[in-house]
Design a protein around this motif. Structure first.
Motif, short mmCIF file in Angstrom:
data_model
loop_
_atom_site.label_atom_id
_atom_site.label_comp_id
_atom_site.label_asym_id
_atom_site.label_seq_id
_atom_site.Cartn_x
_atom_site.Cartn_y
_atom_site.Cartn_z
N UNK A 259 -49.98 -46.92 -55.55
CA UNK A 259 -48.91 -46.72 -54.74
C UNK A 259 -48.10 -45.49 -55.34
N UNK A 260 -47.94 -44.59 -54.54
CA UNK A 260 -47.17 -43.14 -54.99
C UNK A 260 -45.61 -43.56 -54.80
N UNK A 261 -44.80 -43.53 -55.71
CA UNK A 261 -43.36 -43.67 -55.58
C UNK A 261 -42.63 -42.17 -55.90
N UNK A 262 -43.46 -41.30 -55.94
CA UNK A 262 -42.80 -39.92 -56.38
C UNK A 262 -42.44 -39.41 -55.05
N UNK A 263 -41.50 -38.74 -55.17
CA UNK A 263 -41.21 -37.82 -53.85
C UNK A 263 -42.47 -36.92 -53.44
N UNK A 264 -42.55 -36.64 -52.18
CA UNK A 264 -43.56 -35.89 -51.65
C UNK A 264 -42.95 -34.69 -51.03
N UNK A 265 -42.61 -33.53 -51.61
CA UNK A 265 -41.93 -32.46 -50.97
C UNK A 265 -42.50 -31.85 -49.72
N UNK A 266 -43.87 -31.72 -49.84
CA UNK A 266 -44.64 -30.87 -48.90
C UNK A 266 -44.69 -31.88 -47.58
N UNK A 267 -45.06 -33.06 -47.96
CA UNK A 267 -45.02 -34.03 -46.55
C UNK A 267 -43.59 -34.09 -46.03
N UNK A 268 -42.61 -34.18 -47.01
CA UNK A 268 -41.28 -34.38 -46.56
C UNK A 268 -40.85 -33.07 -45.64
N UNK A 269 -41.08 -31.97 -46.26
CA UNK A 269 -40.96 -30.64 -45.59
C UNK A 269 -41.53 -30.34 -44.20
N UNK A 270 -42.70 -30.87 -43.85
CA UNK A 270 -43.48 -30.88 -42.76
C UNK A 270 -42.95 -31.70 -41.62
N UNK A 271 -42.71 -33.12 -41.96
CA UNK A 271 -41.90 -34.02 -41.18
C UNK A 271 -40.54 -33.54 -40.90
N UNK A 272 -39.95 -33.07 -41.82
CA UNK A 272 -38.54 -32.49 -41.45
C UNK A 272 -38.38 -31.40 -40.34
N UNK A 273 -39.32 -30.38 -40.71
CA UNK A 273 -39.69 -29.21 -39.60
C UNK A 273 -39.91 -29.83 -38.27
N UNK A 274 -40.81 -30.96 -38.27
CA UNK A 274 -41.19 -31.27 -37.24
C UNK A 274 -40.22 -31.94 -36.15
N UNK A 275 -39.13 -32.78 -37.19
CA UNK A 275 -38.19 -33.51 -36.32
C UNK A 275 -37.12 -32.62 -36.20
N UNK A 276 -36.89 -31.39 -36.87
CA UNK A 276 -35.82 -30.34 -36.42
C UNK A 276 -36.41 -29.48 -35.05
N UNK A 277 -37.83 -29.40 -35.11
CA UNK A 277 -38.04 -28.83 -33.97
C UNK A 277 -37.86 -29.64 -32.58
N UNK A 278 -38.13 -30.80 -32.86
CA UNK A 278 -38.08 -31.93 -31.71
C UNK A 278 -36.52 -31.78 -31.27
N UNK A 279 -35.61 -32.00 -32.40
CA UNK A 279 -34.26 -31.95 -31.77
C UNK A 279 -33.73 -30.82 -31.28
N UNK A 280 -34.28 -29.60 -31.64
CA UNK A 280 -34.13 -28.43 -31.04
C UNK A 280 -34.62 -28.22 -29.62
N UNK A 281 -35.99 -28.57 -29.37
CA UNK A 281 -36.44 -28.58 -28.10
C UNK A 281 -35.73 -29.68 -27.12
N UNK A 282 -35.24 -30.78 -27.74
CA UNK A 282 -34.20 -31.50 -26.88
C UNK A 282 -33.02 -31.01 -26.23
N UNK A 283 -32.34 -30.31 -27.35
CA UNK A 283 -31.23 -29.47 -26.84
C UNK A 283 -31.65 -28.26 -25.79
N UNK A 284 -32.86 -27.52 -25.96
CA UNK A 284 -33.04 -26.56 -24.97
C UNK A 284 -33.44 -27.30 -23.64
#
Length: 689
Positions: A259-284
């Motif tokens: 069980x990996x309990x350490x932060x996963x910065x690359x996975x977090x960055x990918x999913x955060x950019x994905x969510x940011x893009x989705x929020x931006x597309x929603x506004x557009x």
């Protein structure tokens, strides 16, 4: 027949896809606030990849794992259950000095009251019942004797408090304990002192729980009973890929470091950019379908998305997609339109927290289906009563659909599952009902214009419309005529009929500042502009009816889409009559001084009203023998004049739609000019005396 309907639907979709007009301009701080909320949505949506382990009980195992060696693993689930069982029996209580001080203060007040009773000859209210013998003893005792008696009573209370006092001790038990503590005293003062002690301590406690000592006792008891463990042999199957991870399997995986309990910065960055893009597309998308979208309305959609993501993460597997997705989709579809509600629903479904089990995937699909139906139906609801019916039908439909899908998948759910589905449907119904009650506040705060609100504002008994009908009856009748023309035009080009009709009713409310200056209110009287004899002042009066209308719109809290009809129905048109008079006196007068300040129409609805306003007087003035083709040519000339003057450049209205408007206006004119039957009127009979 089916092919024809599909072909018609495809043409309508292509027609809707064509851009109407460019979105409005936002200020920098508004854009910054929207971007900030988009970033918050991205952070919340990607939170599991930043702080949570990659595995947890209840999720599907992403791999098959076997024990690399034999081990004894602590069963954390059983350990926690045992700890919870021991909590009620293992709570350690200690004496609370603050409570001791309050109880000592109460006894001190009672002793002072008794001593004052001994010194006074008048009867007073006593803290306890005092017999005649005790009253005589108090009056006969000296100051030294009373001081010694009070000291003994105080010492007895300290001894009782040091042992701990529970709030539920019976009064008789307290009285007996107090009597034993005062045993050295004589019977008469001993009985009085014991009653004072029992009265001051009855119903009170000086104990408080000590978490630290309680935890130590629990740990000691667990150590004595033995810590529950899981025995694992080398090669034992811990979990199989696709199976649900049990709490025991999670403990074993964690023990072997899987069980990996350490932060996963690359996975977090990918999913955060994905969510940011989705929020931006929603506004557009929101701005694409609603060009007049205000920043606060975009913040409402993003805020709803943020709240849904937060609750879904907080509740975990207990989160209900039906409860979290349907109410916001219904609200946004009512206020911003069906496409906006569907876009929000798609974004919220896409950003649902991972991982998604097979059961959660089914529930998410059901919620998306029910939410889509809610968004499609919301655009057709024209009253609060219809919305109330929808709030009752949606939970029932969601309950039935979920039950059918889960029954076919799980081969018949048990009673507990059925009860959960019923509770979920009841919760959804309660949220929808609460949304209906709070909808007027949300509409006012965020500037939403729902069908129900438009119907309420179109009521001719509304205060502002009532004022218009009483103070400016000619303008009011002109308004009703314009509303009829504009409504027919909106129906012809599939614009927002309710918005056009309601906007037409309020477009000339600014004439209330001086009704006598406008020809429709003058009747047979003189025109005050003739006596004014100043074209510049007359032009300022005409412009003032727009400025005053906007002030009235703010005072009566009209939504912005309705207030836009007030300046945009005039656009930047020329005041030709007064410009002509001004140039008769000075040919060099600038034309800009005799134009309305605008803006020009920025939507199809305000453009329809401008054209209806320009054609109404001309259509009514046509002579009786005018043919339909002549009326059409006259309307076309007026519309082409507006078009050549660049009044329709930002409205997004097409040439084909202008032709449909011409025909619609003429249809209304034809209905107004229909023939009537000449009824014979009999001569009035005379009366003889």
């Amino acid at each position: 027949m089916v092919l024809r309907r599909l072909r018609t639907l495809w043409r309508q979709l292509l027609r809707l896809e064509r851009p109407r007009h460019s979105p409005g301009v936002w200020r920098n701080r508004d854009t910054a606030s929207v971007l900030l909320v988009c970033a918050l949505v991205a952070l919340v949506s990607s939170w599991p990849w930043l702080v949570e382990p990659n595995l947890r009980p209840g999720m599907e195992a992403p791999f098959t794992a076997k024990a690399p060696q034999a081990a004894m693993v602590v069963d954390s689930n059983a350990l926690e259950e045992r700890r919870q069982e021991l909590v009620p029996r293992s709570t350690v209580q200690v004496v609370d000095e603050q409570a001791n001080g309050q109880l000592r203060q109460k006894l001190e007040q009672d002793l002072q009251a008794v001593e004052q009773q001994a010194k006074s000859n008048q009867q007073r209210i006593e803290p306890v019942a005092i017999t005649t013998e005790e009253r005589n003893w108090l009056r006969g005792a000296g100051g030294t004797q009373l001081t010694a008696w009070g000291r003994e009573v105080r010492q007895a209370q300290l001894r009782m408090l040091s042992q701990g006092l529970a709030a539920g001790v019976a009064e008789g038990q307290l009285l007996q304990a107090a009597t034993l503590q005062l045993e050295p005293l004589a019977p008469l003062p001993r009985g009085l002192g014991a009653r004072l002690l029992a009265s001051s301590l009855q119903g009170h406690s000086n104990l408080r729980s000590d978490p630290g000592l309680s935890q130590r006792r629990i740990e000691a008891l667990i150590t004595q009973q033995g810590i529950p463990t899981i025995k694992v042999q080398q090669g034992d199957l811990i979990t199989r890929q696709g199976d649900t991870i049990s709490p025991q399997a999670f403990d074993v995986l964690d023990y072997f470091g899987l069980v990996n309990r350490r932060p996963r910065p690359l996975a977090w960055l990918g999913h955060s950019l994905e969510a940011l893009a989705m929020a931006g597309v929603l506004v557009l998308v929101l701005r694409r379908w609603r060009a007049c979208l205000e920043p606060r309305q975009a913040l409402l959609a993003l805020g709803a998305l943020l709240v849904v993501q937060g609750f879904a993460l907080w509740l975990g597997p207990l989160a209900s997609p039906l409860v979290l997705l349907v109410p916001p989709a219904l609200l946004l579809a009512q206020g911003l339109g069906t496409p906006c509600g569907l876009a929000w629903l798609a974004a919220a479904s896409f950003l649902w927290p991972m991982p998604i089990t097979a059961l959660m995937a089914v529930r998410l699909l059901v919620a998306a289906a029910v939410g889509s139906v809610a968004a499609l139906a919301a655009g057709r609801q024209r009253s609060r009563a219809e919305l109330l019916q929808l709030a009752v039908l949606l939970p029932g439909a969601g309950l039935l659909l979920q039950w059918l899908v889960l029954q076919s998948r799980l081969q018949g759910p048990g009673a507990v599952a059925r009860v959960d589905l019923v509770s979920e449907a009841l919760l959804l119904g309660g949220l929808l009902m609460a949304g209906l009650l709070l909808a007027p506040l949300v509409e006012t705060f965020f500037g939403l214009v729902t069908r129900a609100r438009l119907m309420e504002l179109a009521d001719l008994q509304r205060p502002l419309l009532r004022r218009l009908s009483v103070e400016a009856p000619g303008t009011f009748e002109h308004t009703l005529m314009i509303a009829g023309l504009a409504e027919e035009g909106a129906r012809a080009i599939q614009a927002d009929i309710d918005l056009v009709r309601t906007g037409a009713l309020y477009h000339d409310v600014g004439k209330l500042h001086g009704p006598q200056w406008f020809i429709e209110n003058q009747g047979e009287g003189a025109n005050p502009h003739d006596s004014l004899d100043d074209p510049f002042a007359s032009a300022a009066i005409l412009q003032a009816h727009v400025d005053e209308g906007l002030k009235l719109a703010r005072r009566y809290r009209l939504p912005r889409p309705l207030a836009d009809f007030i300046p945009e129905h005039q656009g930047t048109l020329k005041m030709g009559y007064f410009l002509h008079h001004a140039r008769e006196r000075d040919p060099g007068v600038a034309e800009e001084r005799f134009r309305y300040r605008g803006p020009t129409p920025r939507s199809r609805e305000t453009a329809i009203l401008m054209l209806a306003d320009g054609c109404e007087a001309a259509l009514r003035s046509l002579p009786p023998g005018t043919s339909e083709s002549e009326a059409r040519q006259m309307v076309r000339r007026i519309i082409e004049t507006r078009q050549d003057d660049n009044q329709l450049a930002e409205s997004g209205i097409s040439r084909a739609e202008l032709e449909l408007l011409i025909r619609a206006f003429v249809r209304v004119w034809r209905r107004m000019r229909h023939r009537r039957i000449a009824y014979p009127i009999p001569a009035r009979k005379g009366y003889s005396a």
